[in-house]
Scaffold this motif. Structure first.
Motif, PDB file in Angstrom:
ATOM      1  N   LEU A 115      26.257  67.377  71.425  1.00  0.00           N
ATOM      2  CA  LEU A 115      27.854  68.018  71.188  1.00  0.00           C
ATOM      3  C   LEU A 115      28.542  67.674  70.389  1.00  0.00           C
ATOM      4  O   LEU A 115      29.402  69.016  69.962  1.00  0.00           O
ATOM      5  CB  LEU A 115      27.432  68.105  72.642  1.00  0.00           C
ATOM      6  CG  LEU A 115      26.718  69.082  73.801  1.00  0.00           C
ATOM      7  CD1 LEU A 115      27.926  68.287  75.230  1.00  0.00           C
ATOM      8  CD2 LEU A 115      26.623  69.844  73.531  1.00  0.00           C
ATOM      9  N   ALA A 116      28.014  66.937  70.122  1.00  0.00           N
ATOM     10  CA  ALA A 116      29.714  66.114  69.150  1.00  0.00           C
ATOM     11  C   ALA A 116      29.803  64.748  69.431  1.00  0.00           C
ATOM     12  O   ALA A 116      28.863  63.812  68.975  1.00  0.00           O
ATOM     13  CB  ALA A 116      31.037  66.296  69.576  1.00  0.00           C
ATOM     14  N   LEU A 117      30.327  64.407  67.748  1.00  0.00           N
ATOM     15  CA  LEU A 117      30.044  63.212  66.964  1.00  0.00           C
ATOM     16  C   LEU A 117      31.398  62.688  66.881  1.00  0.00           C
ATOM     17  O   LEU A 117      32.300  63.158  66.745  1.00  0.00           O
ATOM     18  CB  LEU A 117      29.943  63.142  65.505  1.00  0.00           C
ATOM     19  CG  LEU A 117      28.610  63.881  64.915  1.00  0.00           C
ATOM     20  CD1 LEU A 117      27.974  65.485  65.634  1.00  0.00           C
ATOM     21  CD2 LEU A 117      28.224  63.774  63.493  1.00  0.00           C
ATOM     22  N   GLY A 118      31.747  61.053  67.001  1.00  0.00           N
ATOM     23  CA  GLY A 118      32.618  60.662  66.812  1.00  0.00           C
ATOM     24  C   GLY A 118      33.178  60.127  65.987  1.00  0.00           C
ATOM     25  O   GLY A 118      31.749  60.618  64.520  1.00  0.00           O
ATOM     26  N   ALA A 119      34.580  59.444  65.316  1.00  0.00           N
ATOM     27  CA  ALA A 119      34.970  59.096  63.835  1.00  0.00           C
ATOM     28  C   ALA A 119      33.747  58.360  63.867  1.00  0.00           C
ATOM     29  O   ALA A 119      33.222  57.260  64.363  1.00  0.00           O
ATOM     30  CB  ALA A 119      35.838  58.629  64.345  1.00  0.00           C
ATOM     31  N   GLY A 120      33.468  58.672  62.484  1.00  0.00           N
ATOM     32  CA  GLY A 120      33.065  57.555  61.285  1.00  0.00           C
ATOM     33  C   GLY A 120      31.345  57.679  61.501  1.00  0.00           C
ATOM     34  O   GLY A 120      30.648  56.599  61.046  1.00  0.00           O
ATOM     35  N   VAL A 121      31.257  58.605  62.713  1.00  0.00           N
ATOM     36  CA  VAL A 121      29.743  58.866  62.528  1.00  0.00           C
ATOM     37  C   VAL A 121      28.819  59.340  61.135  1.00  0.00           C
ATOM     38  O   VAL A 121      29.740  61.372  61.409  1.00  0.00           O
ATOM     39  CB  VAL A 121      29.114  59.610  63.951  1.00  0.00           C
ATOM     40  CG1 VAL A 121      27.928  59.646  63.730  1.00  0.00           C
ATOM     41  CG2 VAL A 121      29.174  58.916  65.122  1.00  0.00           C
ATOM     42  N   GLU A 122      27.513  58.930  60.903  1.00  0.00           N
ATOM     43  CA  GLU A 122      27.001  60.265  59.821  1.00  0.00           C
ATOM     44  C   GLU A 122      25.731  59.708  60.137  1.00  0.00           C
ATOM     45  O   GLU A 122      25.123  59.072  60.684  1.00  0.00           O
ATOM     46  CB  GLU A 122      27.840  58.965  57.992  1.00  0.00           C
ATOM     47  CG  GLU A 122      29.272  58.593  57.450  1.00  0.00           C
ATOM     48  CD  GLU A 122      28.893  57.959  56.425  1.00  0.00           C
ATOM     49  OE1 GLU A 122      28.577  57.826  55.641  1.00  0.00           O
ATOM     50  OE2 GLU A 122      30.257  58.308  55.883  1.00  0.00           O
ATOM     51  N   GLY A 123      25.235  61.156  59.137  1.00  0.00           N
ATOM     52  CA  GLY A 123      23.815  61.053  59.561  1.00  0.00           C
ATOM     53  C   GLY A 123      22.929  62.556  60.580  1.00  0.00           C
ATOM     54  O   GLY A 123      21.526  61.682  60.572  1.00  0.00           O
ATOM     55  N   PHE A 124      24.809  62.212  61.377  1.00  0.00           N
ATOM     56  CA  PHE A 124      24.125  63.471  62.476  1.00  0.00           C
ATOM     57  C   PHE A 124      24.461  64.184  61.919  1.00  0.00           C
ATOM     58  O   PHE A 124      25.690  64.333  61.222  1.00  0.00           O
ATOM     59  CB  PHE A 124      24.583  62.809  63.178  1.00  0.00           C
ATOM     60  CG  PHE A 124      23.683  61.305  63.683  1.00  0.00           C
ATOM     61  CD1 PHE A 124      21.756  61.520  64.756  1.00  0.00           C
ATOM     62  CD2 PHE A 124      23.487  60.319  64.045  1.00  0.00           C
ATOM     63  CE1 PHE A 124      21.827  60.877  64.943  1.00  0.00           C
ATOM     64  CE2 PHE A 124      23.047  59.505  63.617  1.00  0.00           C
ATOM     65  CZ  PHE A 124      22.161  59.141  64.532  1.00  0.00           C
ATOM     66  N   LYS A 125      24.364  65.884  63.206  1.00  0.00           N
ATOM     67  CA  LYS A 125      25.134  66.866  63.177  1.00  0.00           C
ATOM     68  C   LYS A 125      24.444  67.509  64.880  1.00  0.00           C
ATOM     69  O   LYS A 125      23.609  67.208  64.883  1.00  0.00           O
ATOM     70  CB  LYS A 125      24.585  68.200  62.392  1.00  0.00           C
ATOM     71  CG  LYS A 125      22.798  67.878  62.396  1.00  0.00           C
ATOM     72  CD  LYS A 125      22.973  69.256  60.961  1.00  0.00           C
ATOM     73  CE  LYS A 125      21.808  69.418  60.905  1.00  0.00           C
ATOM     74  NZ  LYS A 125      20.501  69.796  59.551  1.00  0.00           N
ATOM     75  N   THR A 126      25.998  68.292  64.813  1.00  0.00           N
ATOM     76  CA  THR A 126      25.108  69.192  65.904  1.00  0.00           C
ATOM     77  C   THR A 126      24.241  69.702  66.111  1.00  0.00           C
ATOM     78  O   THR A 126      24.236  70.719  64.781  1.00  0.00           O
ATOM     79  CB  THR A 126      26.653  69.619  65.846  1.00  0.00           C
ATOM     80  OG1 THR A 126      27.015  70.848  65.238  1.00  0.00           O
ATOM     81  CG2 THR A 126      28.089  68.851  66.651  1.00  0.00           C
TER      82      THR A 126
END
Length: 333
Positions: free
Chosen positions: A70-81
């Motif tokens: 549903l949502a990504l926190g700061a600094g997260v890479e390699g994923f998408k909603t």
């Protein structure tokens, strides 16, 4: 969102289903809509307050949920909603939405459903680590799987077979034989026979030419562990992953010397903290095998979130065959 909340330790019925604000993911976290949350034996220890890793109360229990980002926190890479993932969080899964650490989260192949991922969660990574790290299983070796109809047992049978092992599945009664043979067992060890101390060893020796089992995976403990220890081959390895039978057994160290055998314990959450590289390798292989259809996530029984206490009780009392899952948002995609 609705979530199970533990405010005081005790039986699962003491926890409550509450309406909570939707959480915001912090740095390095993902927020997922939980489509499947596995119910595990260890959850009973969490509810009771006797598990070794417990967050500050109040908190929501539930390890390893699967769902959609549903949502990504700061600094997260390699994923998408919108991606479907398996998040190996230590708690939070008994809810309609959960925060999971991005570092311990895996994107699901299209052919692996969220329910399938919930079945794989905590069972297949435990079995993989027990077999290939602690147990050092080699092709051609005989693996005795205790509790073969349980989640870890089912996973251990399938993974051992894929890697060239010969699998002996220990079952509580002969009527479970067909079930375990379907998931890779080469032979059956009947734990309902009289004089378990001698009968278990006799059955293993009869199917190994008197040699014994090279690797034993034990999620049970108790009298079954005691009997299985006598069925281990020279230089065999026993990996203890739980005590579902109730009693924590003890070992006379001189017996280990007599046959040069090893007994080790596995706490897979510790691997996740200390050796995340090993768990990462485990999950990448497990999900690849599942996507290829080479492992079967297996049977499952599903429950709505509000029936969490019944689900855990059915698991502990062995009324549910296969994996027990909570579906907090209805049927999983």
């Amino acid at each position: 969102m609705k979530a199970v909340v533990i405010e005081e330790f005790g039986p699962p019925s003491k926890a409550s289903l509450q309406d909570l604000p939707m959480p915001e993911p912090g740095p390095g976290q993902l927020l997922i809509e939980v489509e499947a949350a596995p119910v595990n034996f260890v959850d009973s220890l969490v509810f009771g307050g006797s598990y070794q890793f417990l967050p500050q109360r109040p908190f929501t229990p539930g390890k390893g949920p699967a769902g959609r980002i549903l949502a990504l926190g700061a600094g997260v890479e390699g994923f998408k909603t919108g991606q479907r993932v398996l998040g190996m969080a230590e708690h939070g899964g008994y809810a309609q939405a959960a925060l999971v650490p991005a570092a311990d989260t895996y994107v699901l192949p299209d052919s692996v459903s969220s329910e399938d991922a919930g079945v794989l969660s905590l069972a297949f990574d435990t079995a993989w680590t027990a077999l290939f790290e602690q147990g050092r299983m080699q092709p051609g070796e005989t693996v005795l799987v205790l509790g073969a109809t349980g989640a870890v047992g089912n996973a251990a049978m399938q993974l051992a077979k894929i890697k060239g092992g010969r699998v002996l599945a220990a079952v509580s009664s002969p009527d479970r034989a067909e079930e375990v043979m379907r998931y890779g067992a080469d032979g059956i060890i009947d734990l309902s026979q009289e004089n378990l101390r001698d009968s278990l060893r006799a059955q293993v020796h009869a199917q190994t030419g008197g040699k014994g089992a090279d690797v034993v995976i034990d999620p049970l403990g108790g009298d079954i562990f005691d009997a299985a220890l006598r069925a281990v081959a020279w230089r065999g390895r026993v990996v203890v992953v739980g005590f579902a039978a109730g009693r924590i057994p003890t070992i006379k160290a001189n017996y280990l010397m007599l046959k040069n055998i090893e007994v080790s314990g596995l706490q897979v959450s510790d691997y996740r903290k200390r050796r995340p590289d090993i768990l990462d390798a485990a999950f990448r292989e497990i999900l690849t095998l599942a996507a290829e259809g080479r492992i079967l996530p297996g049977p499952r029984k599903t429950y709505p979130l509000e029936d969490f206490a019944t689900a855990l009780d059915d698991l502990l009392e062995r009324r549910a065959r296969g994996r027990v899952l909570l579906l907090p948002n209805g049927s999983a995609a």
